[in-house]
Design an enzyme around this catalytic site. Structure first.
Site, PDB file in Angstrom:
ATOM      1  N   LYS A 185       0.828  -1.205   0.000  1.00 31.81           N
ATOM      2  CA  LYS A 185       0.000   0.000   0.000  1.00 31.81           C
ATOM      3  C   LYS A 185       0.874   1.272   0.000  1.00 31.81           C
ATOM      4  O   LYS A 185       2.090   1.189   0.183  1.00 31.81           O
ATOM      5  CB  LYS A 185      -0.935  -0.012   1.205  1.00 31.81           C
TER       6      LYS A 185
HETATM    7  C1  LIG Z   1      -5.495  -4.045   0.664  1.00 28.34           C
HETATM    8  C2  LIG Z   1      -6.953  -3.851   0.698  1.00 28.34           C
HETATM    9  C3  LIG Z   1      -7.730  -4.244   1.792  1.00 28.34           C
HETATM   10  C4  LIG Z   1      -7.232  -5.066   2.930  1.00 28.34           C
HETATM   11  O1  LIG Z   1      -6.065  -4.709   3.481  1.00 28.34           O
HETATM   12  P1  LIG Z   1      -5.096  -5.760   4.222  1.00 28.34           P
HETATM   13  O2  LIG Z   1      -4.296  -4.847   5.075  1.00 28.34           O
HETATM   14  O3  LIG Z   1      -4.280  -6.424   3.164  1.00 28.34           O
HETATM   15  O4  LIG Z   1      -5.928  -6.684   5.001  1.00 28.34           O
HETATM   16  C5  LIG Z   1      -9.088  -3.932   1.780  1.00 28.34           C
HETATM   17  N1  LIG Z   1      -9.655  -3.304   0.746  1.00 28.34           N
HETATM   18  C6  LIG Z   1      -8.947  -2.951  -0.339  1.00 28.34           C
HETATM   19  C7  LIG Z   1      -9.644  -2.237  -1.450  1.00 28.34           C
HETATM   20  C8  LIG Z   1      -7.578  -3.225  -0.409  1.00 28.34           C
HETATM   21  O5  LIG Z   1      -6.911  -2.904  -1.507  1.00 28.34           O
END
Ligand SMILES: *Cc1c(COP(=O)(O)O)cnc(C)c1O
Length: 405
Positions: A186
């Site tokens: 992210k």
């Molecule tokens: C990455 C992501 C999540 C979940 O995040 P994690 O930290 O990997 O559990 C939820 N929604 C979206 C749209 C994402 O891209």
């Protein structure tokens, strides 16, 4: 695009401060932690950076969505309207609280189509959950209006759009609650982590307790805390929070690079007749983690994708239509309700309904869409080469296609 590209000295320094005290947990141990409260510090930084009144860090973005939904009272019998294009975590979280995920079509913004949302509203609808996919925003004004008319909760899944804004406010801080993910890919990372943001004190207090076994955090020590409701353990560790603390200080830098590289790539592709771009509801608020573009037909788009693959330059270009994780077409485990533990029969039927539901409007968009991830480390030369290679392949394919308009 991801903050891990910039992992370095600052992150090591923050983590080392925690290692020196050895207090890896975010709660308690007031003496031995010698004034180091990384999770608390990161929550304060999140509130300040994004203009949210409250922030509750948790162990992942998925945990943040689950926590937010619980804190908002979403559960048995409730329907949550969400888009057909998102990461699987969005519906996992809905199922985790026993609510019904109701997937509906997206539009050219790659986010919820407000008209499709309206059509999906039933007496059971409790929440609309837009997902600000690939760095950019859903039509929040239209969705807020629908929420107001039908007295629904607005929960923003802003996991992929940290730093994006809509009409001057940060994505994730506009609805009743919003979430970020800080997983490793992210915009900023904690390695693993997430946050629930809200301007509502009740949502914050509920999130704070829910993510720590229901602790009310009012006792003289953890053992003396009361438990007004049942919670779970979605705590973040001090080590993870420490990484995030270093990363959040670099956010402006990440965004500036993304915007610059995004613009340069867009300038190159926009010269090609036949290429169009994702609709952005507020151009100034695009966090620019991806440049998402469309070709006139699925055939042309597939041809470009296979040529990129042939030439070994597909990496960083995402054809979501064929992707197992981000688009409903390949979510067979959802459509067959392949859960390890039995679901309530009503919920199971509602989940399996997605197998026969019509997503042709989403298909028409997703089958012609490619998202190019914007690198933070690209040199100007690399950027130019990438753009030229991509443009070359697109031009070649389009020149061989029969005219479509
Ligand atoms: C990455 C992501 C999540 C979940 O995040 P994690 O930290 O990997 O559990 C939820 N929604 C979206 C749209 C994402 O891209």
């Amino acid at each position: 695009m991801p903050g891990y590209e910039f992992f370095g000295e600052a992150e090591r320094k923050e983590v080392n401060e925690v290692l020196e005290t050895g207090i890896l947990m975010r709660y308690g141990f007031d003496g031995p932690r010698k004034g180091k409260w990384k999770a608390k510090e990161l929550e304060e930084a999140i509130c300040k950076t994004f203009g949210s009144k409250y922030a509750q860090l948790v162990s992942s973005g998925t945990a943040a969505l689950t926590t937010a939904m619980s804190a908002l009272g979403i559960g048995y019998g409730d329907e949550v309207i969400m888009p057909s294009f998102t990461f699987v975590a969005s519906f996992e979280a809905v199922l985790s609280v026993g609510a019904v995920p109701v997937m509906v079509d997206i539009d050219e913004s790659l986010t919820l189509d407000p008209a499709a949302v309206r059509n999906a509203i039933t007496p059971k609808t409790k929440c609309i959950m837009p997902v600000h996919m690939c760095g950019s925003m859903a039509d929040l004004e239209a969705l807020q209006q629908i929420c107001k008319e039908h007295k629904l909760i607005l929960l923003e899944d802003a996991c992929q759009s940290i730093g994006g804004t809509y009409k001057g406010r940060y994505l994730g801080t506009i609805g009743d609650a919003g979430t970020f993910s800080f997983d490793f890919v992210k915009t900023i990372t904690c390695a693993e982590g997430g946050v629930v943001m809200s301007n509502r004190e009740d949502v914050f207090i509920a999130s704070d307790g829910y993510s720590d076994h229901g602790h009310d955090h009012k006792g003289v020590d953890r053992g003396a805390d009361l438990h007004p409701f049942i919670g779970y353990n979605f705590r973040i560790s001090e080590l993870h929070a420490a990484v995030g603390l270093a990363q959040i200080k670099k956010l402006d830098q990440f965004l500036a690079i993304q915007k610059k590289n995004h613009q340069a790539l867009k300038d190159m592709l926009s010269q090609i007749p036949g290429v169009s771009f994702r609709k952005i509801h507020d151009e100034a608020g695009d966090s620019c983690t991806f440049l998402s573009w469309f070709l006139p037909t699925e055939e042309a788009t597939r041809a470009v994708v296979s040529k990129l693959k042939e030439q070994g330059i597909l990496a960083g270009n995402f054809y979501w239509y064929d992707n197992n994780w981000h688009y409903i077409r390949k979510w067979d485990h959802l459509k067959t309700s392949a859960t390890l533990n039995p679901l309530h029969p009503e919920l199971k039927t509602a989940v399996m309904h997605h197998a026969t539901k019509d997503f042709s409007a989403s298909d028409a968009i997703m089958s012609c869409c490619v998202s190019t991830a914007i690198g933070l480390m690209w040199t100007p030369e690399q950027l130019k080469t990438k753009g030229e290679q991509l443009a070359g392949v697109i031009r070649e394919v389009l020149s061989m296609q029969p005219a479509t308009v």
